[in-house]
Design an enzyme around this catalytic site. Structure first.
Site, PDB file in Angstrom:
ATOM      1  N   LYS A 260       0.831  -1.205   0.000  1.00 23.42           N
ATOM      2  CA  LYS A 260       0.000   0.000   0.000  1.00 23.42           C
ATOM      3  C   LYS A 260       0.869   1.260   0.000  1.00 23.42           C
ATOM      4  O   LYS A 260       1.910   1.304   0.663  1.00 23.42           O
ATOM      5  CB  LYS A 260      -0.906  -0.048   1.234  1.00 23.42           C
ATOM      6  CG  LYS A 260      -1.971   1.029   1.324  1.00 23.42           C
ATOM      7  CD  LYS A 260      -2.856   0.729   2.526  1.00 23.42           C
ATOM      8  CE  LYS A 260      -3.918   1.786   2.762  1.00 23.42           C
ATOM      9  NZ  LYS A 260      -4.774   1.445   3.929  1.00 23.42           N
TER      10      LYS A 260
ATOM     11  N   SER B 101      -9.301   2.495   3.097  1.00 23.70           N
ATOM     12  CA  SER B 101      -8.282   3.123   2.287  1.00 23.70           C
ATOM     13  C   SER B 101      -7.413   2.133   1.500  1.00 23.70           C
ATOM     14  O   SER B 101      -6.572   2.551   0.696  1.00 23.70           O
ATOM     15  CB  SER B 101      -7.377   3.975   3.187  1.00 23.70           C
ATOM     16  OG  SER B 101      -6.727   3.178   4.186  1.00 23.70           O
TER      17      SER B 101
ATOM     18  N   SER C 297     -10.284   0.073   6.978  1.00 24.17           N
ATOM     19  CA  SER C 297      -9.571   0.311   5.725  1.00 24.17           C
ATOM     20  C   SER C 297      -9.142  -0.955   4.980  1.00 24.17           C
ATOM     21  O   SER C 297      -8.834  -0.893   3.789  1.00 24.17           O
ATOM     22  CB  SER C 297      -8.342   1.188   5.976  1.00 24.17           C
ATOM     23  OG  SER C 297      -8.727   2.516   6.199  1.00 24.17           O
TER      24      SER C 297
END
Length: 471
Positions: A79, A154, A178
């Protein structure tokens, strides 16, 4: 190499790597073509580092096949919040659009030592704030089931990469859902593990634990494999936990079944879309086919909204206040709001929130003396239009701020419970729905084992990868 490899499970591909029938370099070739063919339609992997990946793969291939770690050379994206040495790390912010760290995060170092090959960074909203993956550096990540819809966030880039066959496994992080929310929106599996389960480089505070790092995959066994590769205690992270004596993959493959299941459509704290509620309830009730008692129940977590608002705001103030002072014009409104809310807090508010969290965790521990698992919807709505920055209302209730619609996942965060989102069905319009499988603190193996039982009953394996459905 055949593109059919993208449809294999991660466990199968690792077995093929160990047999020598395919090499890490050949897998990178497969992925590079898949990314070229697909990513332009969904924008999941905006940062590629295939040259670095090939260098790492060649070094790994100098070792005997049995000495290449649990992942044996399997490529994994990271990520775009996490440092990878020599690779752009923007955190989705124009402030860091040229930031190239010299050293990797401890989590990345451990993954690479365990045979992962990093080839890309997955898209994220600015600083991971907001459960819709868009930013001013790379733009929005689109849901592959319907490209007019959000992939949530996210860890939206990670979820979309998995759903479209641009990854077999992916790393993500989770504070207020997330990992779990994008997994639900994209029809994959994502797990928020227990605090300390995955070691990482501490930043800002040693005991900063609202957010954790965790695994994402297309099925429960693959997720368990990645969690095994991520787990372990390291001195650099004083809160990290030892790896379990029995692997998480073994837990996923265990015949042991839960005996008593609680289902809650809303945890008593949030409205929920009726279709999402019906789909998740039906999925939970199918645990009866495994001989489990299924009852409607949940702990008393009524203070979740107040508690999370305070502790999240404090976290933003602690980590981003200097950016507000020096780079305010480059921050998105939601991040500014979070920081300013944190700067207004008093010691009394912080003390009250910490006491609320202690109480929520104590009630969770007591609750799980009766129930093996708690199931809820992962998200309170199906995937929403990409142009909506967040969910503003549900069931006639207008939310007070841009994060309140996530109460059903952040309540679990506050209670220190491991939680996994499992695909459990589709709406009438063909959009994925996820059910959240929750266990007692540190009961990660029980969560994985229970999720695998339900996955088998529901027959949801193999529904991804898909080609993006451009609308």
């Amino acid at each position: 190499m055949s593109q059919d490899l993208i449809r294999e499970t991660a466990c199968t591909v690792v077995d093929i790597l160990r047999s020598g029938d395919v090499s890490p370099l050949e897998l990178l070739e497969v992925l590079e073509k898949r990314v070229k063919d697909v990513d332009g339609k969904v924008n999941a992997l905006p940062i590629l580092c295939f040259d670095r990946a090939r260098t790492h793969a060649k070094a790994l291939m100098q070792k005997p096949a049995g000495a290449r770690g649990l992942l044996a050379g399997l490529p994994v994206p990271i990520k775009d919040l996490t440092d990878v040495a020599g690779v752009l790390n923007t955190q989705g912010s124009p402030i860091f659009k040229d930031n190239i760290p010299a050293k990797s995060d401890l989590m990345v170092e451990n993954l690479e030592a365990n045979g992962a090959v990093v080839y890309a960074k997955s898209n994220t909203p600015e600083f991971g704030a907001g459960a819709n993956t868009f930013n001013d550096v790379f733009g929005a990540t689109l849901n592959p089931w319907d490209t007019t819809k959000s992939a949530a966030g996210s860890s939206g880039g990670a979820a979309v990469a998995l759903a479209t066959g641009m990854a077999w496994l992916a790393e993500g992080s989770d504070m207020g859902g997330s990992l779990r929310s994008p997994a639900a929106f994209c029809g994959v599996v994502g797990m928020r593990p227990s605090i300390g389960r995955v070691a990482h480089t501490p930043k800002s505070a040693i005991n900063r634990n609202l957010g954790v790092v965790g695994p994402m995959a297309r099925n429960v066994e693959d997720l368990a494999l990645l969690l095994d590769a991520m787990s372990g205690d390291y001195a650099e992270d004083p809160l990290s936990l030892p790896a379990p004596t029995t692997s998480f993959l073994s837990a996923a493959q265990s015949p042991k079944k839960p005996k008593r299941i609680a289902y809650s459509p809303d945890l008593g704290i949030t409205p929920v879309d009726p279709e999402v509620k019906a789909i998740t309830r039906k999925a939970a009730e199918r645990f009866a086919e495994a001989g489990a008692i299924v009852e409607e129940a949940h702990p008393d977590w009524r203070e979740a909204h107040e508690c999370f608002h305070v502790l999240r705001a404090f976290d933003f103030a602690m980590t981003k206040a200097n950016l507000l002072r020096t780079k305010r014009d480059l921050l998105k409104p939601e991040v500014i709001w979070n920081i300013e809310e944190g700067l207004k807090l008093t010691v009394d508010q912080l003390a009250r929130a910490e006491a609320q969290r202690v109480g929520m965790t104590a009630r969770a521990i007591e609750f799980f003396k009766t129930y093996d698992l708690l199931l809820t919807p992962t998200t309170i709505v199906p995937p929403f239009p990409i142009e909506h920055r967040y969910v503003a209302e549900c069931g006639g209730k207008r939310f007070e701020n841009y994060i309140q619609w996530l109460g059903i996942v952040y309540a679990i965060t506050l209670a220190c419970c491991p939680s996994l989102s499992l695909p459990c069905g589709f709406t009438a319009s063909g959009l994925p729905v996820g059910v959240q499988v929750v266990g007692a603190p540190r009961a990660d193996a029980k969560v994985i084992a229970g999720a695998k039982v339900l996955e088998d009953i529901l027959g949801v394996r193999g529904q991804t990868p898909i080609d993006p459905r451009v609308k």
